[in-house]
Design an enzyme around this catalytic site. Structure first.
Site, PDB file in Angstrom:
ATOM      1  N   ARG A 238       5.694 -30.834  18.057  1.00 30.29           N
ATOM      2  CA  ARG A 238       6.816 -31.759  18.159  1.00 30.29           C
ATOM      3  C   ARG A 238       6.503 -32.980  17.313  1.00 30.29           C
ATOM      4  NH1 ARG A 238       9.281 -28.113  19.180  1.00 30.29           N
ATOM      5  NH2 ARG A 238      10.561 -27.582  21.000  1.00 30.29           N
ATOM      6  N   GLU A 267      13.428 -36.551  13.685  1.00 28.60           N
ATOM      7  CA  GLU A 267      14.157 -35.385  13.195  1.00 28.60           C
ATOM      8  C   GLU A 267      15.667 -35.528  13.417  1.00 28.60           C
ATOM      9  OE1 GLU A 267      13.813 -30.637  14.114  1.00 28.60           O
ATOM     10  OE2 GLU A 267      11.964 -31.800  13.998  1.00 28.60           O
ATOM     11  N   HIS A 286      11.863 -27.404  10.018  1.00 24.37           N
ATOM     12  CA  HIS A 286      11.785 -26.882  11.384  1.00 24.37           C
ATOM     13  C   HIS A 286      12.099 -25.383  11.413  1.00 24.37           C
ATOM     14  CE1 HIS A 286      12.093 -28.231  15.870  1.00 24.37           C
ATOM     15  NE2 HIS A 286      11.533 -27.040  15.753  1.00 24.37           N
TER      16      HIS A 286
END
Length: 321
Positions: A238, A267, A286
């Site tokens: 993450r 993000e 991602h």
């Protein structure tokens, strides 16, 4: 007839399972990610919400859906959902664990190999200046065999990364808040070390941990100073686990040898400056579990959970029991 809303375009298998079960399905079909206001308008009369981990489901969204019986998150993470508030309303929240393990582990190892052999840098060179021809000391990288990989987060993905790294003859060590049982650690071929030791002794550090309240900016300026100056860091866990401003400074100062990021602190925004470091930084959007196989499996899980609850049964993989 129960209504299901999909807040993103999902694999065809998801819609097929839902429609075969006799459910009414509607979905966001716009470009990009659904806005908060758009989601708010579309949940007022739905019984089930299927949403990707990129969509925030907060108290306002939950309150706008008085008939809601389940929030099925399309992803292993679920920090995009106010799970506690959902629980207070009697709404289970589910995720899609395990099915993306192999895909994310493959990406992790792929990024390690790409950093070691300067694959992305070499591609950039061929598309721009070209190269003068083969020479014994030209564009040298490093083999990963015999190097030490430190894995932060030793769940399903971290363990699969370890297995794949061992197949490449890497030495593997790991850290997480609790130690894995000794027989399992031995069978995988990884050893537990304290976090500080992992940081100081690893040639590669792979972050495969979920985001928690305790690991925000776990990798900060002080940690980067402890790393080998030749070491690389790979984050497929993450984004907020890494202080990206501090990482950028460490890369520019030569305190860290390289980095590969598949997830980002803010993000989908990229911290300005990373895009300039093509020689020792790899940036991917991602894509950890972005495979047909993984996404179809995830789509099946969320759809089957909806059909279970609609049929009066308990959902699987509930994260707010």
């Amino acid at each position: 007839m129960s209504k299901v809303y999909l807040s993103a375009k999902l694999p065809d298998v998801t819609v097929k399972i839902l429609k075969d079960a006799g459910l009414t399905v509607s979905a966001f079909d716009g470009e990009g990610l659904i806005s908060h206001d758009e989601l708010l308008k579309n949940v007022t009369d739905v019984d089930f919400l299927i949403t990707p981990l990129s969509t925030k489901v907060d108290q306002e969204i939950i309150d706008a859906a008085p008939k809601l019986k389940l929030i099925a998150n399309f992803g292993a993470g679920f920090n995009n959902i106010d799970t506690d508030y959902a629980k207070s309303k009697g709404i289970p929240v589910t995720n899609t664990p395990a099915v993306s393990t192999n895909a994310v582990a493959e990406v992790t190892v792929g990024l390690i190999l790409a950093l070691s052999h300067r694959v992305v840098e070499g591609d950039h060179k061929m598309r721009t200046t070209g190269f003068p021809g083969w020479a014994p000391l030209y564009f040298l990288g490093n083999e990963v065999a015999g190097k030490t990989l430190g894995i932060v987060g030793f769940g399903n993905i971290g363990r699969d990364v370890a297995r794949k790294a061992r197949a490449l003859s890497m030495n593997v060590q790991y850290w997480q808040p609790h130690i894995v049982s000794d027989p399992e650690t031995r069978s995988i071929g990884a050893k537990y070390v304290p976090f500080d030791e992992l940081v100081k002794t690893s040639d590669f550090i792979s972050i495969n941990a979920p985001q928690t309240k305790d690991n925000h900016h776990q990798f900060n300026a002080d940690v980067f100073k402890q790393m080998k100056p030749t070491a690389s860091i790979v984050n497929v866990g993450r984004g907020p686990i890494v202080d990206e401003v501090a990482l950028l400074a460490a890369l520019k100062a030569g305190e860290v040898g390289g980095a590969a990021l598949d997830v980002y602190e803010n993000e989908p925004k990229l911290t300005p400056g990373f895009e300039e470091l093509y020689h020792n930084v790899i940036l991917t959007p991602h894509v950890g579990n972005a495979t047909v196989e993984a996404r179809d499996a995830m789509g099946s899980i969320v759809a089957n959970n909806v059909t279970l609850v609609d049929g009066g049964q308990a959902a699987k993989f509930v994260v707010n029991p």
